[in-house]
Scaffold this motif. Structure first.
Motif, PDB file in Angstrom:
ATOM      1  N   GLN A 268       0.828  -1.203   0.000  1.00 36.26           N
ATOM      2  CA  GLN A 268       0.000   0.000   0.000  1.00 36.26           C
ATOM      3  C   GLN A 268       0.865   1.257   0.000  1.00 36.26           C
ATOM      4  O   GLN A 268       0.556   2.247  -0.642  1.00 36.26           O
ATOM      5  N   GLY A 269       1.963   1.172   0.768  1.00 36.32           N
ATOM      6  CA  GLY A 269       2.861   2.322   0.870  1.00 36.32           C
ATOM      7  C   GLY A 269       3.764   2.492  -0.323  1.00 36.32           C
ATOM      8  O   GLY A 269       4.528   3.458  -0.365  1.00 36.32           O
ATOM      9  N   GLY A 270       3.712   1.553  -1.294  1.00 38.41           N
ATOM     10  CA  GLY A 270       4.456   1.725  -2.537  1.00 38.41           C
ATOM     11  C   GLY A 270       5.675   0.857  -2.699  1.00 38.41           C
ATOM     12  O   GLY A 270       6.372   0.965  -3.717  1.00 38.41           O
ATOM     13  N   MET A 271       6.008  -0.036  -1.745  1.00 32.37           N
ATOM     14  CA  MET A 271       7.210  -0.855  -1.866  1.00 32.37           C
ATOM     15  C   MET A 271       7.103  -1.827  -3.032  1.00 32.37           C
ATOM     16  O   MET A 271       6.086  -2.492  -3.212  1.00 32.37           O
ATOM     17  N   SER A 272       8.151  -1.925  -3.820  1.00 34.30           N
ATOM     18  CA  SER A 272       8.177  -2.842  -4.964  1.00 34.30           C
ATOM     19  C   SER A 272       8.369  -4.270  -4.501  1.00 34.30           C
ATOM     20  O   SER A 272       8.819  -4.529  -3.379  1.00 34.30           O
ATOM     21  N   SER A 302       1.884   1.576  -7.971  1.00 38.60           N
ATOM     22  CA  SER A 302       0.641   2.335  -8.062  1.00 38.60           C
ATOM     23  C   SER A 302       0.022   2.575  -6.683  1.00 38.60           C
ATOM     24  O   SER A 302      -0.076   1.644  -5.875  1.00 38.60           O
ATOM     25  N   PRO A 303      -0.399   3.809  -6.396  1.00 41.85           N
ATOM     26  CA  PRO A 303      -1.089   4.068  -5.127  1.00 41.85           C
ATOM     27  C   PRO A 303      -2.454   3.390  -5.045  1.00 41.85           C
ATOM     28  O   PRO A 303      -3.060   3.354  -3.964  1.00 41.85           O
ATOM     29  N   ASP A 304      -2.908   2.814  -6.154  1.00 40.96           N
ATOM     30  CA  ASP A 304      -4.171   2.073  -6.157  1.00 40.96           C
ATOM     31  C   ASP A 304      -3.970   0.595  -5.842  1.00 40.96           C
ATOM     32  O   ASP A 304      -4.937  -0.177  -5.851  1.00 40.96           O
ATOM     33  N   PRO A 406      -1.377   5.200   8.173  1.00 43.27           N
ATOM     34  CA  PRO A 406      -2.508   6.060   8.540  1.00 43.27           C
ATOM     35  C   PRO A 406      -3.819   5.576   7.920  1.00 43.27           C
ATOM     36  O   PRO A 406      -3.860   5.243   6.727  1.00 43.27           O
ATOM     37  N   PRO A 407      -4.900   5.495   8.693  1.00 49.44           N
ATOM     38  CA  PRO A 407      -6.159   4.920   8.211  1.00 49.44           C
ATOM     39  C   PRO A 407      -6.876   5.771   7.170  1.00 49.44           C
ATOM     40  O   PRO A 407      -7.750   5.259   6.483  1.00 49.44           O
ATOM     41  N   ASP A 408      -6.512   7.043   7.028  1.00 52.52           N
ATOM     42  CA  ASP A 408      -7.199   7.870   6.026  1.00 52.52           C
ATOM     43  C   ASP A 408      -6.703   7.600   4.617  1.00 52.52           C
ATOM     44  O   ASP A 408      -7.368   7.973   3.644  1.00 52.52           O
ATOM     45  N   LEU A 409      -5.548   6.903   4.471  1.00 55.17           N
ATOM     46  CA  LEU A 409      -4.993   6.646   3.142  1.00 55.17           C
ATOM     47  C   LEU A 409      -4.794   5.163   2.843  1.00 55.17           C
ATOM     48  O   LEU A 409      -4.435   4.814   1.719  1.00 55.17           O
ATOM     49  N   ASN A 410      -5.025   4.292   3.817  1.00 54.58           N
ATOM     50  CA  ASN A 410      -4.725   2.871   3.642  1.00 54.58           C
ATOM     51  C   ASN A 410      -5.843   2.005   4.188  1.00 54.58           C
ATOM     52  O   ASN A 410      -6.298   2.216   5.314  1.00 54.58           O
ATOM     53  N   LYS A 411      -6.282   1.009   3.405  1.00 55.63           N
ATOM     54  CA  LYS A 411      -7.341   0.108   3.875  1.00 55.63           C
ATOM     55  C   LYS A 411      -6.869  -0.734   5.052  1.00 55.63           C
ATOM     56  O   LYS A 411      -7.633  -1.000   5.981  1.00 55.63           O
ATOM     57  N   VAL A 412      -5.621  -1.197   5.014  1.00 51.80           N
ATOM     58  CA  VAL A 412      -5.043  -1.906   6.153  1.00 51.80           C
ATOM     59  C   VAL A 412      -4.250  -0.888   6.952  1.00 51.80           C
ATOM     60  O   VAL A 412      -3.266  -0.322   6.469  1.00 51.80           O
ATOM     61  N   SER A 413      -4.687  -0.666   8.179  1.00 53.94           N
ATOM     62  CA  SER A 413      -4.060   0.371   8.992  1.00 53.94           C
ATOM     63  C   SER A 413      -3.054  -0.191   9.996  1.00 53.94           C
ATOM     64  O   SER A 413      -2.052   0.454  10.283  1.00 53.94           O
ATOM     65  N   GLU A 414      -3.324  -1.390  10.525  1.00 57.00           N
ATOM     66  CA  GLU A 414      -2.435  -1.980  11.521  1.00 57.00           C
ATOM     67  C   GLU A 414      -2.271  -3.474  11.250  1.00 57.00           C
ATOM     68  O   GLU A 414      -3.191  -4.128  10.756  1.00 57.00           O
ATOM     69  N   TYR A 415      -1.098  -3.984  11.602  1.00 52.63           N
ATOM     70  CA  TYR A 415      -0.839  -5.412  11.441  1.00 52.63           C
ATOM     71  C   TYR A 415       0.054  -5.878  12.587  1.00 52.63           C
ATOM     72  O   TYR A 415       1.058  -5.242  12.922  1.00 52.63           O
ATOM     73  N   TYR A 416      -0.333  -7.012  13.222  1.00 49.73           N
ATOM     74  CA  TYR A 416       0.420  -7.578  14.331  1.00 49.73           C
ATOM     75  C   TYR A 416       0.655  -9.063  14.071  1.00 49.73           C
ATOM     76  O   TYR A 416      -0.237  -9.756  13.576  1.00 49.73           O
ATOM     77  N   GLU A 417       1.842  -9.511  14.428  1.00 49.86           N
ATOM     78  CA  GLU A 417       2.151 -10.932  14.225  1.00 49.86           C
ATOM     79  C   GLU A 417       3.060 -11.445  15.333  1.00 49.86           C
ATOM     80  O   GLU A 417       4.004 -10.776  15.759  1.00 49.86           O
ATOM     81  N   LEU A 418       2.756 -12.662  15.796  1.00 45.86           N
ATOM     82  CA  LEU A 418       3.639 -13.422  16.679  1.00 45.86           C
ATOM     83  C   LEU A 418       3.969 -14.739  15.989  1.00 45.86           C
ATOM     84  O   LEU A 418       3.089 -15.369  15.396  1.00 45.86           O
ATOM     85  N   ARG A 419       5.201 -15.163  16.084  1.00 50.02           N
ATOM     86  CA  ARG A 419       5.609 -16.388  15.400  1.00 50.02           C
ATOM     87  C   ARG A 419       6.570 -17.193  16.268  1.00 50.02           C
ATOM     88  O   ARG A 419       7.422 -16.656  16.967  1.00 50.02           O
TER      89      ARG A 419
END
Length: 512
Positions: A268-272, A302-304, A406-419
């Motif tokens: 979402q943030g643009g990383m290839s 793409s920002p989309d 930030p939730p105003d620009l991204n559908k996924v706002s937070e992510y947490y993982e334990l492994r």
């Protein structure tokens, strides 16, 4: 009898056979027959000298006889030399046994990535027919692999649908294949420190197109070298920064990992990534052997989103896509490889700042104009070493990941993982991996509120727990089997039938 030798006298007394010994007084001693043995002593010396001479003459004669019978007999100096040569030959044989026949290919493996791609020893063809060696002689290396995956929801009433209307991977039996071919060229042969050129292609096919979509195009076109005794690493070209930043595969091995941190926030943030490489310049500053700072100036995808990027630029060769700007990435990390008594550890924290034109989810009717950003922290460490002396990397690991956008620009706002995962837990299976991963994905409250306002069933979080076993079946062949229970597998909106999923997954990875 008294024997005089120089100033010493020795008394010898004759005693009749079977007679009793009695103490002798000096008078009686003088009365006994006394014989001088000075002459006898001289005779004994002569006898001993003659015996030694005879012995030496005999030994010489035997040696001459042996030399006659064996004309090739070595002299003492030659024997010493021959023994030394035998020791040298044995030492050389031991050294030859320890030489890794695949070590000569090490400099031809792709450089500058956290992603672990198996080396030539762990491929199905290895060096069959000497082809890999012949290419290596002219500075060319290669690695290719095919990864094929299947997922299916085992729960009843899963709202089966047509593929076109499928909402998540596994709702219907879902299959995909991803195939790679990487070619490397060694520039260090021309005096460029660690110099390397990489050209790679990627092809993928999905039965569920939103998971892909289908494409064939470049994966990487890059130039790499180091400066200042490897204090600075430099890479430029069309790069998949997914392999350079964050570390998104459990265990870090391309063959042994399927599940890992959700890359949604990063994309979402643009990383290839592998299907969507973009032009970039990457710099890595190695403060010491463990501490580093990595920076990238990258053309954003793409920002989309990923699907729009691949639809608009399937080959990956276009310089940019609509509304895409520049992404600045920075990651600071600490990484230490496992050694005897030293656990494998990787700590990293990063951020991305993107000046692309994003749609504001809070005010979706306004023109695109907003810049985006994201942050992440992740850690993995070895909790227990199971084979310290033979393979320090084997053992039990634990880790976590936290990501925010930030939730105003991204559908996924937070992510947490334990492994929690183990590498080579069993001595009989030193290359297998077991993993248990728990995740929680938090959706943008702006997007959730907008969907709820339209009368949809919505959920604000999606939780999942996965258990997988990866078996290393043969050189270059991996099999991964697993189960994932997902609470709300769809994106934001759902139906009562799509509220839960128990996905069985199977995948194979074959390297050559």
């Amino acid at each position: 009898m008294r024997v005089e030798t120089n100033s010493t006298e020795v008394a010898i007394v004759h005693v009749p056979h079977n007679s009793q010994m009695k103490p002798l007084s000096s008078a009686s001693l003088s009365a006994q027959p006394v014989f001088s043995v000075r002459r006898t002593t001289n005779q004994r010396g002569l006898v001993i000298a003659l015996s030694l001479a005879a012995s030496l003459i005999g030994s010489s004669a035997l040696a001459q006889t042996a030399n006659i019978l064996n004309p090739k007999s070595d002299s003492p100096d030659e024997l010493v030399k021959r023994k030394a040569q035998k020791k040298t030959d044995l030492s050389q044989k031991k050294t030859d046994k320890k030489i890794d026949p695949f070590a000569k290919f090490e400099n031809l493996r792709p450089k500058g990535m956290w992603l672990g791609i198996p080396g030539p020893a762990d491929t199905i063809d290895q060096d069959a027919g000497g082809v890999r060696s012949a290419l290596a002689d002219v500075g060319i290396g290669y690695v290719g692999w095919t990864q094929n995956s299947f997922a299916n929801n085992l729960l009843p009433n899963a709202a089966r649908s047509t593929i076109a209307n499928q909402l998540y991977s596994g709702q219907n039996p879902t299959f995909n294949t991803v195939n790679y071919m990487w070619i490397t060229y060694d520039l260090s042969r021309f005096g460029i420190p660690d110099g390397q050129i990489v050209v790679a292609a990627e092809q993928q096919y999905w039965t569920w197109k939103p998971g892909g979509p289908d494409r064939i195009g470049i994966d990487t076109i890059s130039y790499y070298q180091t400066f200042f005794d490897r204090k600075l690493e430099f890479k430029i070209g069309y790069l998949p920064n997914q392999n350079e930043f964050a570390g998104t595969l459990v265990g870090g091995n391309a063959g042994a990992s399927v599940f890992g941190p959700s890359a949604n926030i990063l994309y979402q943030g643009g990383m290839s990534n592998n299907p969507a490489p973009t032009p970039a310049v990457n710099l890595k500053f190695n403060v010491d052997d463990r501490l580093y700072d990595r920076v990238s100036f990258q053309r954003s995808i793409s920002p989309d989103g990923q699907f729009a990027q691949l639809t608009q630029n399937p080959t990956g060769l276009d310089w940019s896509t609509p509304n895409a700007g520049m992404l600045l990435l920075n990651e600071i990390g600490y990484k230490e490889k496992a050694a005897v008594g030293v656990p494998d550890t990787w700590l990293r924290a990063g951020a991305g700042f993107n000046n692309s034109n994003y749609t504001n989810l809070q005010y979706p009717n306004q023109p695109r104009a907003d810049e985006n950003r994201f942050y992440y922290v992740a850690a993995d460490t070895q909790l227990w070493q199971t084979a310290v002396q033979t393979s320090a990397a084997r053992g039990i690991y634990g880790g976590f990941s936290v990501m925010y956008a930030p939730p105003d620009l991204n559908k996924v706002s937070e992510y947490y993982e334990l492994r929690l995962y183990a590498k080579g837990l069993l001595d009989s299976r030193p290359r297998d991996q077991i993993a248990i991963v728990g995740t929680n994905t938090v959706w943008s409250h702006f997007a959730v509120d907008a969907a709820a306002a339209k009368g949809n069933l919505v959920h604000r979080e999606s939780k999942a727990i996965s258990a997988t076993y990866t078996a290393h079946l043969a050189p270059g062949v991996y099999l991964n089997l697993g189960f994932s229970y997902i609470d709300h597998p769809t994106s934001i909106t759902y139906t009562p039938q799509t509220g839960h999923a128990l996905n069985f997954s199977a995948s194979t990875a074959v390297f050559f």
